[in-house]
Design a protein around this motif. Structure first.
Motif, PDB file in Angstrom:
ATOM      1  N   PRO A 273      -2.000  -6.831  -1.308  1.00  0.00           N
ATOM      2  CA  PRO A 273      -1.176  -6.311  -2.416  1.00  0.00           C
ATOM      3  C   PRO A 273      -1.527  -4.851  -2.846  1.00  0.00           C
ATOM      4  O   PRO A 273      -0.786  -4.437  -3.477  1.00  0.00           O
ATOM      5  N   CYS A 274      -2.685  -4.275  -3.065  1.00  0.00           N
ATOM      6  CA  CYS A 274      -3.058  -3.229  -3.876  1.00  0.00           C
ATOM      7  C   CYS A 274      -2.999  -1.977  -2.939  1.00  0.00           C
ATOM      8  O   CYS A 274      -2.633  -2.032  -1.970  1.00  0.00           O
ATOM      9  N   GLY A 275      -2.172  -1.506  -3.365  1.00  0.00           N
ATOM     10  CA  GLY A 275      -1.579   0.198  -2.924  1.00  0.00           C
ATOM     11  C   GLY A 275      -0.750   1.358  -3.767  1.00  0.00           C
ATOM     12  O   GLY A 275      -1.305   0.983  -5.328  1.00  0.00           O
ATOM     13  N   ARG A 276       0.336   1.919  -3.706  1.00  0.00           N
ATOM     14  CA  ARG A 276       0.589   2.392  -4.487  1.00  0.00           C
ATOM     15  C   ARG A 276       1.368   1.737  -5.578  1.00  0.00           C
ATOM     16  O   ARG A 276       1.406   1.798  -6.605  1.00  0.00           O
ATOM     17  N   LYS A 277       2.042   0.586  -5.771  1.00  0.00           N
ATOM     18  CA  LYS A 277       2.679   0.264  -6.354  1.00  0.00           C
ATOM     19  C   LYS A 277       1.367  -0.513  -7.996  1.00  0.00           C
ATOM     20  O   LYS A 277       2.312  -1.265  -8.260  1.00  0.00           O
ATOM     21  N   LEU A 278       0.410  -0.716  -7.102  1.00  0.00           N
ATOM     22  CA  LEU A 278      -0.594  -2.128  -7.526  1.00  0.00           C
ATOM     23  C   LEU A 278      -1.523  -1.173  -7.719  1.00  0.00           C
ATOM     24  O   LEU A 278      -2.145  -1.496  -6.377  1.00  0.00           O
ATOM     25  N   THR A 279      -1.993  -1.108  -8.357  1.00  0.00           N
ATOM     26  CA  THR A 279      -4.549  -0.689  -8.945  1.00  0.00           C
ATOM     27  C   THR A 279      -4.936  -1.575  -8.801  1.00  0.00           C
ATOM     28  O   THR A 279      -4.699  -2.662 -10.005  1.00  0.00           O
ATOM     29  N   CYS A 280      -5.420  -1.689  -8.098  1.00  0.00           N
ATOM     30  CA  CYS A 280      -6.428  -3.291  -8.310  1.00  0.00           C
ATOM     31  C   CYS A 280      -8.268  -2.081  -8.347  1.00  0.00           C
ATOM     32  O   CYS A 280      -8.514  -1.018  -8.092  1.00  0.00           O
ATOM     33  N   SER A 281      -9.198  -3.323  -9.018  1.00  0.00           N
ATOM     34  CA  SER A 281     -10.327  -3.181  -8.873  1.00  0.00           C
ATOM     35  C   SER A 281     -11.248  -3.118  -7.617  1.00  0.00           C
ATOM     36  O   SER A 281     -10.360  -4.660  -7.194  1.00  0.00           O
ATOM     37  N   PHE A 282     -12.737  -3.151  -7.880  1.00  0.00           N
ATOM     38  CA  PHE A 282     -13.059  -3.027  -7.091  1.00  0.00           C
ATOM     39  C   PHE A 282     -13.146  -5.330  -6.842  1.00  0.00           C
ATOM     40  O   PHE A 282     -13.464  -5.298  -7.681  1.00  0.00           O
TER      41      PHE A 282
END
Lengths: 375, 108
Positions: A273-282
């Motif tokens: 789900p991480c990408g342009r719409k959602l920033t995820c941490s490591f």
């Protein structure tokens, strides 16, 4: 905290009569629709049974409490809708008895399955029972406590599906399957911090109990309707059990519930789900969904690897799940937020436990509706 | 005139704190935890001995006892943590004195 209450009106003869009549009337209505739904939860000790119970009962509202005024070491938790019974109360050998006989609490010889069957059956039929109490502190069997038949009865412990008669009474079966690596990591967190436990003693404890666990507890998972499996992550190297890969395994073809799916029912999907719409941490989040087999039975598997730090991430994931049995958009996220202090609230364990709780509610509602239609 | 009014208003209409004797309740929560920790340590020692010279069944039973006690300790700790009246001093106070100034909550 307490709100101010208006003084109770004085009861006149008139009002007492009508109150009596009202009580009688409501009793009849209750007797007609009362049906106890029985849920079973199996897991080894230290695998998050109590967290699961708190999440599940929270969906039905109210705070579960031990029976008022009873034994302070009672294992039972009662709220308006649910009563949770710990199956350790059906040990037929107390701690010393097991020591003499040379059997662990995991062995079937230490359980009284006849009593378990009779009392669960009685509660399901709406009758109260006098259930013994196994005192975990003293290791003795205490005097019994009276348990009334609740709308939803949950039996949790080591052997809810071991005995065929008990297993057939259950309307929904859940198994918490924790892999050895994670069990080890969790026990370190639980036991090493402040007690006289060394790494070796935790290892020895798991090793010593393993033969009985493999023989009597683990095989029950093939009968469960839903299994929450907790495995080490595949995203990053991690030997502390900090990140988890959690799988929700759901039996296909049950009349009681429909499995959750991601995007498209029956396909095999891997989703980051991480990408342009959602920033995820490591190390981010990775979802998986697909059909599989579980001991020769058809199942759907939903998987989450990694953990989320912010709520936005969960609502984003939730909005792509279907058949979650939620009543409104965002219910899963809202439930998780309500219990944000519980362990597992930032990874798949909390998410899938919450989904399981919603499924339990759906099972309860389906059984009740069917009953009303039949009557 | 303007000074006297606010002081009058700030007084609570009902003053239960002054007029009613308040019972002091002493609870014995948290006490058994010390005892339990000791019990766990003893059980660990016993289990190590049992494994050193006993049979494998004795060893398993002894470690099973350790597991049971450890679980009991952590459940007790969770119960204290999740019960606000035990972990939060203000909540604990308000349980016994719901009509004190800092505890009153009106729903609307």
């Amino acid at each position: 905290m307490q709100t101010m209450r208006a003084p109770a009106p004085r009861a006149t003869a008139q009002s007492r009569v009508s109150a009596n009549r009202a009580a009688r009337r409501s009793l009849v209505v209750q007797a007609a629709k009362d049906k106890t739904v029985v849920i079973g939860l199996a897991a080894d000790s230290g695998c998050g049974k109590s967290t699961f119970m708190r999440r599940m009962t929270s969906i039905f509202g109210g705070v579960p409490k031990p029976p008022a005024g009873g034994n302070p070491d009672s294992n039972t938790l009662i709220s308006d809708m649910t009563t949770v019974i710990c199956l350790d109360d059906y040990h037929c050998l107390d701690r010393n008895g097991r020591k003499v006989a040379g059997v662990t609490a995991l062995a079937p010889e230490a359980q009284n399955f006849d009593l378990m069957y009779n009392q669960v059956k009685a509660l399901k039929e709406g009758k109260p029972v006098d259930k013994p109490i196994y005192n975990h502190v003293t290791g003795l069997l205490d005097a019994p406590e009276k348990i009334e038949s609740p709308p939803i009865l949950v039996i949790e412990g080591l052997h809810p599906f071991y005995d065929k008669r008990v297993s057939e009474l259950l309307d929904f079966k859940i198994y918490l399957d924790i892999s050895d690596d994670i069990k080890f990591a969790w026990k370190i967190q639980r036991d090493m911090a402040e007690r006289g436990h060394s790494l070796e003693s935790i290892k020895a404890s798991i090793e010593a109990r393993k033969p009985d666990f493999d023989a009597y507890i683990d095989p029950q998972k093939k009968d469960a309707d839903m299994i929450i499996q907790v495995l080490p992550t595949q995203l990053v190297p991690d030997d502390k059990g900090q990140y988890l890969r959690v799988r929700l395994i759901m039996k296909e073809g049950s009349k009681m519930f429909d499995p959750v799916y991601l995007f498209d029912e029956g396909s095999t999907i891997s989703w980051i789900p991480c990408g342009r719409k959602l920033t995820c941490s490591f190390p981010g989040i990775k979802m998986f969904y697909g059909p599989d087999t579980w001991y020769g039975q058809e199942v759907s598997v939903l998987e989450m690897d990694g953990q989320f730090d912010k709520l936005e991430e969960l609502i984003y994931v939730e909005s792509h799940l279907s058949n979650t049995s939620a009543k409104f958009y965002g219910e899963i996220t809202q439930q998780m937020l309500k219990n944000s202090g519980f362990p597992g609230s930032n990874n798949g364990t909390g998410l899938f436990q919450t989904i399981c709780g919603l499924k339990v509610r759906e099972v309860y509602e389906r059984i009740l509706k069917k009953d009303v239609v039949a009557a | 005139m303007m000074l006297a009014k606010p002081t009058l208003l700030s007084r609570p209409q009902v003053r239960p704190a002054a007029s009613r004797p308040r019972a002091v309740i002493v609870r014995a929560s948290g006490q058994p935890a010390v005892d339990l920790n000791k019990k766990v340590e003893d059980a660990v020692k016993e289990a190590e001995e049992a494994c050193a010279k006993g049979t494998s069944a004795d060893c398993a039973v002894a470690w099973d006892t350790v597991e049971e006690l450890s679980a009991a300790v952590s459940h007790k700790k969770d119960a204290v943590k999740s019960d606000l009246t035990l972990s939060d001093p203000l909540e604990a106070f308000c349980k016994d004195a719901p009509d004190a100034d800092e505890c009153r909550v009106y729903e609307d």
